[in-house]
Scaffold this active site. Sequence first.
Site, short mmCIF file in Angstrom:
data_model
loop_
_atom_site.label_atom_id
_atom_site.label_comp_id
_atom_site.label_asym_id
_atom_site.label_seq_id
_atom_site.Cartn_x
_atom_site.Cartn_y
_atom_site.Cartn_z
N ASP A 1 15.90 -43.30 11.67
CA ASP A 1 16.50 -42.58 12.80
C ASP A 1 15.57 -41.50 13.35
OD1 ASP A 1 18.16 -41.05 14.46
OD2 ASP A 1 19.44 -40.32 12.83
N HIS B 1 21.90 -35.54 12.95
CA HIS B 1 20.66 -36.27 12.74
C HIS B 1 19.64 -35.43 11.97
CE1 HIS B 1 21.87 -39.53 15.44
NE2 HIS B 1 22.45 -38.58 16.14
#
Lengths: 556, 556
Positions: free
Chosen positions: B196, B369
């Site tokens: 990610d 994130h």
Amino acid sequence: MAKKQQQHNVRIIPLGGIGEVGKNMTVIEYGDEMIVIDCGLCFPREDMLGVDYVIPDITYLKKNKEKIKAVLITHGHEDHIGATPYLLPEIGAPVYGTDLTLALIETKLAEHKIDGVPLNVIKAGDSITAGVFHVEAIRVTHSIDAALAFAVHTPEGTIVHTGDFKVDYTPVDGRVIDLAKFAELGSKGVLALLSDSTNAENPGYTMSESTVGDTFESYFKKATGRIIVATFASNIHRLQQVVTASKRYGRKVCLTGRSMLKIAKVAKELGYLDLDEDMLVEPEELEKMKKNKIVILTTGSQGETMSGLVRMAAGEHKKLSMIPGDLVIISSTPIPGNERYVSDVINMLYRKGADVINEGVADVHVSGHACEEELKLMISLTKPQYFIPMHGEYRHLYRHAALAENQGLKRSHIFIPEIGRVIEVGRRFSRMAETVPSGSVIIDGLGVGDVGNVVLRDRKLLSQDGLFIVVVTISSETGELISGPEIISRGFVYMRESTDLLENARKIIMDVVGECSANKVTEWTTIKGRIKKALRGYLYESTKRNPMILPIIIDI
Amino acid sequence: MAKKQQQHNVRIIPLGGIGEVGKNMTVIEYGDEMIVIDCGLCFPREDMLGVDYVIPDITYLKKNKEKIKAVLITHGHEDHIGATPYLLPEIGAPVYGTDLTLALIETKLAEHKIDGVPLNVIKAGDSITAGVFHVEAIRVTHSIDAALAFAVHTPEGTIVHTGDFKVDYTPVDGRVIDLAKFAELGSKGVLALLSDSTNAENPGYTMSESTVGDTFESYFKKATGRIIVATFASNIHRLQQVVTASKRYGRKVCLTGRSMLKIAKVAKELGYLDLDEDMLVEPEELEKMKKNKIVILTTGSQGETMSGLVRMAAGEHKKLSMIPGDLVIISSTPIPGNERYVSDVINMLYRKGADVINEGVADVHVSGHACEEELKLMISLTKPQYFIPMHGEYRHLYRHAALAENQGLKRSHIFIPEIGRVIEVGRRFSRMAETVPSGSVIIDGLGVGDVGNVVLRDRKLLSQDGLFIVVVTISSETGELISGPEIISRGFVYMRESTDLLENARKIIMDVVGECSANKVTEWTTIKGRIKKALRGYLYESTKRNPMILPIIIDI
């Protein structure tokens, strides 16, 4: 002045710059006389489709033209001077500003082929008299040189208008904001302070412009390839710092972008930018130069489509292209709404093999506006009886008002303005008074004010689901269909793959026309209305879209 | 499996989520078998006028339908599950995900009246076998509960796909990311890591979700009026923290917003949200309650037009309205492109007399994130032979690649992907291979893929300067004008004030038609072309605008 002066309150009327960032314009009235401060434009919001600029509605000024004694301009940014070509000829009063500000206005007027506007150069420390008003120009620091605040002395008291400012103790040119003057005004008594709210949500202090120079130094020192710096052309101190760092590290500077070339020229001529001719290179010369001798100084720090940086990143610049290993410094913060465009250009630059430094990565930008502590300092120095936050969205104005309240101003002495709403202040009395005609005028191409809500609403509608035109030719005698219906559609569906949809629509239209004819309905508006209604239902049910439906009837 | 296994490279093909934030979908192939990870949608960019969503083009999957052994879903965010109603029926393979993820998918499928999709609940720690692939589900922390990463074991080696993740050591439910599993995989050998990249530009660590709870506590402790918290409904830990703080300070919670009600219901049923019925109040009950006993938990943290918060701020909510003194906590960061909308709602809230706390003011939001240090940790634990940054714009992918390089991965072992481009990795060989059919499919209303570039270009054109329709009826025998020209315009100029413009346009059209008739030009395309050309020139010169010109010829 011979006749006895009648006592008045001062009337302060913002015609723009309230609840928005842009089109700053403030009117200060005393009795039968008024002055105007700034004359800016605003860039349209994304939902104002196809619009170029928005400027203040000056109906009120046009009605009171003979009362206007002066137009004072604080500095040369678009949101303070952008409306000058449209409005100064209408206002007609003498204009005052610094040499740089007026030079930028002159360029604009020339582009619009306007002459005869009386421009009067003043500098910080100067005073002028305009009718009953005595105005002092005060040096402030901002992200463009030669920025001013104004102290407007009226018989009822002094109004301080900060313009845009930050408190920079180490500006690049050494010309520090004139805090002593604000303090002096404060100790003599300030009736009202109008102060820049842009950064009122940001705690602490805005960093000095000089800190950006330090960051430039650190990158210039270690860079081995070309350096490309994108910034606002009007930030001449920023340009100066790029030039200075280039000089120190043996690089030459190539300027690109229309406004970069224009403003650098003006700034050089007026002595605001120290840039020797032999430091400059033309785009054509770069190819034969060593990469580590090159700096390209360009527009495009907001990701603007036609700017130098974006054209380079997209491979569409006529003379300049990106080279893998280029170091790109984006020396600005995206203006709200531009984040997407800036991100796009950063993505393109990486894909071209460049390395990108922006404000998230290093201190390559500082704001030109005062943060909380500086705003408090301004309030504290001027000690105003009344406080009026200006220049900002409502969130900024409310925060700024809260700061002032925390510093001890009474809530009843703080006015959060509205565009066009008169704020009356006097030594013994104050109030929010009536609202004068005011608002926004849209500039689209050559049109000033010919695009209004109806046109914008139609553009919005057309942009969402497109257009569905139906042409039927009917007999003026019988009302029967002679030819058609013909259907033309744009932006709605891909027509070639929608034959069923079109066939059904055609049947629906024929049914409606047939029914109208059978029932002797000959009123066009009625027939059109029925076609629209029947089609709208069918199209929405089949596609969940609402195109603009335009029935056209031709009778023969 | 009985026949001798032929040696293959693993082929990794992203069908979305590269160069963009959204529509994540990755294909992993080995020999004649493939699995698909995630099935997300993307919200349209502002320039995709009128579009609802964008989903991946799965032409490649449809062609290889029989090879697909499983669809694995990492978590229940729209950019990972949003395309399921459109694509799962086409793919047909069994779907695997956690109970929460699948419950959210089920709601979507039900809304689209789709059944028969085989959904299989798995949980972190489970393994499944799908054809040649052996897949382990690994717990990760993210801004939605029950998020997974996957280790896909193939005969050629293990591919680790992180999904979206952050390293949260103190998540609200205590279920920490399974770092030990990533370490174990690393020590056994990972062929490729797909990780990610969303926050790859952000240094340091992402703060723990728990820190937001602390901030909530501090505001709940001192608030004397109502508290309104806006956040993403899917961030169930965030909802939990609001509920917990409400309970502690004797407040009850009123839920509003369609997705808030929907997700809270699912999360309660599955045990992800601890919210007693007696903690809940209906909007109708608020009026008779004390203000300091009320918390309103709503959608709208991105300024979405139809959300609870925006309708309240605009005074358009059926059941709830703002009260001066309300404390509004906007618990999110604007997604790029939404800054303007969030700012609008903040402005409206201030004007309604509310106080607004957003991320600029206090730590009322943390990202879901991983930042740089966490990304490095992931690389360091899994020690992959090849590294493929995914999920992000190019700026994020390039930064993430740079991080991996700094950690010692060879540049030739790092692949920055492109949508549709096959990345082939094997123990002894790797390469960027061919590009498979791929891209974007636009969802607009009921239409899937019927809006393409032509339709979007027309919408764009119409949105800028509107539309200028010209209808002329000509004799099919002589080519002479029988009636008209009739002009209909929308979104171009205000018609009533443009009589001269229209009169001139009419004359120009009549001249063109007359000339054509005189010169025996009867080809419609030619006549239309000439009308367009003449009008475009005239209209641009008079207005500097370029409306879409649509000439329509009716012959009788």
